[in-house]
Scaffold this motif. Structure first.
Motif, PDB file in Angstrom:
ATOM      1  N   VAL A 193      34.860  18.646  29.135  1.00  0.00           N
ATOM      2  CA  VAL A 193      33.632  18.379  29.739  1.00  0.00           C
ATOM      3  C   VAL A 193      32.472  19.173  29.057  1.00  0.00           C
ATOM      4  N   TRP A 194      32.759  20.323  28.881  1.00  0.00           N
ATOM      5  CA  TRP A 194      31.718  21.522  28.272  1.00  0.00           C
ATOM      6  C   TRP A 194      31.353  21.053  26.846  1.00  0.00           C
ATOM      7  N   LEU A 195      32.254  20.530  26.098  1.00  0.00           N
ATOM      8  CA  LEU A 195      31.905  20.129  24.718  1.00  0.00           C
ATOM      9  C   LEU A 195      31.238  18.835  24.776  1.00  0.00           C
ATOM     10  N   ALA A 196      31.395  17.929  25.912  1.00  0.00           N
ATOM     11  CA  ALA A 196      30.651  16.562  25.957  1.00  0.00           C
ATOM     12  C   ALA A 196      29.305  16.917  26.330  1.00  0.00           C
ATOM     13  N   TYR A 197      28.842  18.163  27.047  1.00  0.00           N
ATOM     14  CA  TYR A 197      27.752  18.501  27.344  1.00  0.00           C
ATOM     15  C   TYR A 197      26.888  19.022  26.205  1.00  0.00           C
ATOM     16  N   VAL A 198      27.519  19.762  25.371  1.00  0.00           N
ATOM     17  CA  VAL A 198      27.181  20.466  24.084  1.00  0.00           C
ATOM     18  C   VAL A 198      26.667  19.311  23.128  1.00  0.00           C
ATOM     19  N   LEU A 199      27.641  18.405  22.956  1.00  0.00           N
ATOM     20  CA  LEU A 199      27.404  17.175  21.963  1.00  0.00           C
ATOM     21  C   LEU A 199      26.273  16.381  22.398  1.00  0.00           C
ATOM     22  N   ALA A 200      26.116  16.054  23.928  1.00  0.00           N
ATOM     23  CA  ALA A 200      24.971  15.277  24.283  1.00  0.00           C
ATOM     24  C   ALA A 200      23.561  16.080  23.952  1.00  0.00           C
ATOM     25  N   ALA A 201      23.559  17.274  23.978  1.00  0.00           N
ATOM     26  CA  ALA A 201      22.309  17.998  23.730  1.00  0.00           C
ATOM     27  C   ALA A 201      21.957  17.928  22.274  1.00  0.00           C
ATOM     28  N   VAL A 202      23.074  17.996  21.278  1.00  0.00           N
ATOM     29  CA  VAL A 202      23.169  18.025  20.031  1.00  0.00           C
ATOM     30  C   VAL A 202      22.664  16.666  19.564  1.00  0.00           C
ATOM     31  N   VAL A 203      23.052  15.494  20.252  1.00  0.00           N
ATOM     32  CA  VAL A 203      22.728  14.238  19.826  1.00  0.00           C
ATOM     33  C   VAL A 203      21.221  13.870  20.244  1.00  0.00           C
ATOM     34  N   LEU A 204      20.716  14.336  21.466  1.00  0.00           N
ATOM     35  CA  LEU A 204      19.322  14.249  21.830  1.00  0.00           C
ATOM     36  C   LEU A 204      18.351  15.059  20.872  1.00  0.00           C
ATOM     37  N   ILE A 205      18.838  16.078  20.238  1.00  0.00           N
ATOM     38  CA  ILE A 205      18.224  16.898  19.602  1.00  0.00           C
ATOM     39  C   ILE A 205      18.060  16.041  18.092  1.00  0.00           C
ATOM     40  N   LEU A 206      19.141  15.465  17.746  1.00  0.00           N
ATOM     41  CA  LEU A 206      19.138  14.929  16.407  1.00  0.00           C
ATOM     42  C   LEU A 206      18.287  13.581  16.578  1.00  0.00           C
ATOM     43  N   ILE A 207      18.062  13.150  17.660  1.00  0.00           N
ATOM     44  CA  ILE A 207      17.448  11.776  17.924  1.00  0.00           C
ATOM     45  C   ILE A 207      16.025  12.005  17.882  1.00  0.00           C
ATOM     46  N   VAL A 208      15.505  13.248  18.318  1.00  0.00           N
ATOM     47  CA  VAL A 208      13.909  13.563  18.264  1.00  0.00           C
ATOM     48  C   VAL A 208      13.706  13.976  16.932  1.00  0.00           C
ATOM     49  N   ILE A 209      14.496  14.600  16.267  1.00  0.00           N
ATOM     50  CA  ILE A 209      14.258  15.144  14.699  1.00  0.00           C
ATOM     51  C   ILE A 209      14.123  13.974  13.911  1.00  0.00           C
ATOM     52  N   GLY A 210      15.193  13.037  14.279  1.00  0.00           N
ATOM     53  CA  GLY A 210      15.162  11.619  13.499  1.00  0.00           C
ATOM     54  C   GLY A 210      13.888  10.958  13.557  1.00  0.00           C
ATOM     55  N   PHE A 211      13.425  10.604  14.657  1.00  0.00           N
ATOM     56  CA  PHE A 211      12.183   9.928  14.843  1.00  0.00           C
ATOM     57  C   PHE A 211      11.176  10.774  14.478  1.00  0.00           C
ATOM     58  N   TYR A 212      11.044  12.057  14.435  1.00  0.00           N
ATOM     59  CA  TYR A 212      10.045  12.810  13.942  1.00  0.00           C
ATOM     60  C   TYR A 212       9.931  12.565  12.353  1.00  0.00           C
ATOM     61  N   LYS A 213      11.158  12.597  11.842  1.00  0.00           N
ATOM     62  CA  LYS A 213      10.874  12.374  10.218  1.00  0.00           C
ATOM     63  C   LYS A 213      10.568  10.968   9.893  1.00  0.00           C
ATOM     64  N   ILE A 214      10.995   9.988  10.818  1.00  0.00           N
ATOM     65  CA  ILE A 214      10.615   8.569  10.357  1.00  0.00           C
ATOM     66  C   ILE A 214       9.188   8.378  10.596  1.00  0.00           C
ATOM     67  N   GLY A 215       8.736   8.958  11.770  1.00  0.00           N
ATOM     68  CA  GLY A 215       7.181   9.025  11.967  1.00  0.00           C
ATOM     69  C   GLY A 215       6.459   9.399  10.739  1.00  0.00           C
ATOM     70  N   SER A 216       6.836  10.623  10.200  1.00  0.00           N
ATOM     71  CA  SER A 216       5.992  11.350   9.201  1.00  0.00           C
ATOM     72  C   SER A 216       6.199  10.660   7.878  1.00  0.00           C
ATOM     73  N   TRP A 217       7.245  10.095   7.742  1.00  0.00           N
ATOM     74  CA  TRP A 217       7.687   9.424   6.344  1.00  0.00           C
ATOM     75  C   TRP A 217       6.813   8.110   6.466  1.00  0.00           C
ATOM     76  N   VAL A 218       6.800   7.442   7.629  1.00  0.00           N
ATOM     77  CA  VAL A 218       6.073   5.926   7.742  1.00  0.00           C
ATOM     78  C   VAL A 218       4.564   6.372   7.541  1.00  0.00           C
ATOM     79  N   TYR A 219       4.054   7.530   8.030  1.00  0.00           N
ATOM     80  CA  TYR A 219       2.521   7.873   7.885  1.00  0.00           C
ATOM     81  C   TYR A 219       2.212   8.035   6.476  1.00  0.00           C
TER      82      TYR A 219
END
Length: 86
Positions: free
Chosen positions: A54-80
């Motif tokens: 369970v503890w690893l699932a919470y850590v991985l979920a946080a990492v996934v959410l952070i990577l989603i935000v970073i990915g959308f940021y990169k895509i947005g700046s690239w498209v701009y």
């Protein structure tokens, strides 16, 4: 802050809101609680599908959410950059 960073930030915010909307579709949870429900639901999904502790699932979920935000940021700046020829 230049316009490229602003576009990336706006895309990141809209992207994480879209992800939360997709993850909470059909749920009777109030919109105010969607970020917590998304995090807990993602941790449950990771734990259930991969059989990790369970503890690893919470850590991985946080990492996934952070990577989603970073990915959308990169895509947005690239498209701009593509649209404005920067």
């Amino acid at each position: 802050m230049n316009n490229r960073k602003r576009a990336g930030l706006i895309t990141a915010v809209l992207g994480i809101i879209a992800f939360m909307t997709m993850f909470n579709a059909g749920s009777p949870t109030p919109i105010v609680n969607w970020p917590v429900e998304t995090y807990i639901g993602l941790a449950f999904t990771i734990s259930w599908l991969s059989n990790v502790p369970v503890w690893l699932a919470y850590v991985l979920a946080a990492v996934v959410l952070i990577l989603i935000v970073i990915g959308f940021y990169k895509i947005g700046s690239w498209v701009y950059g593509l649209v404005m020829q920067n």
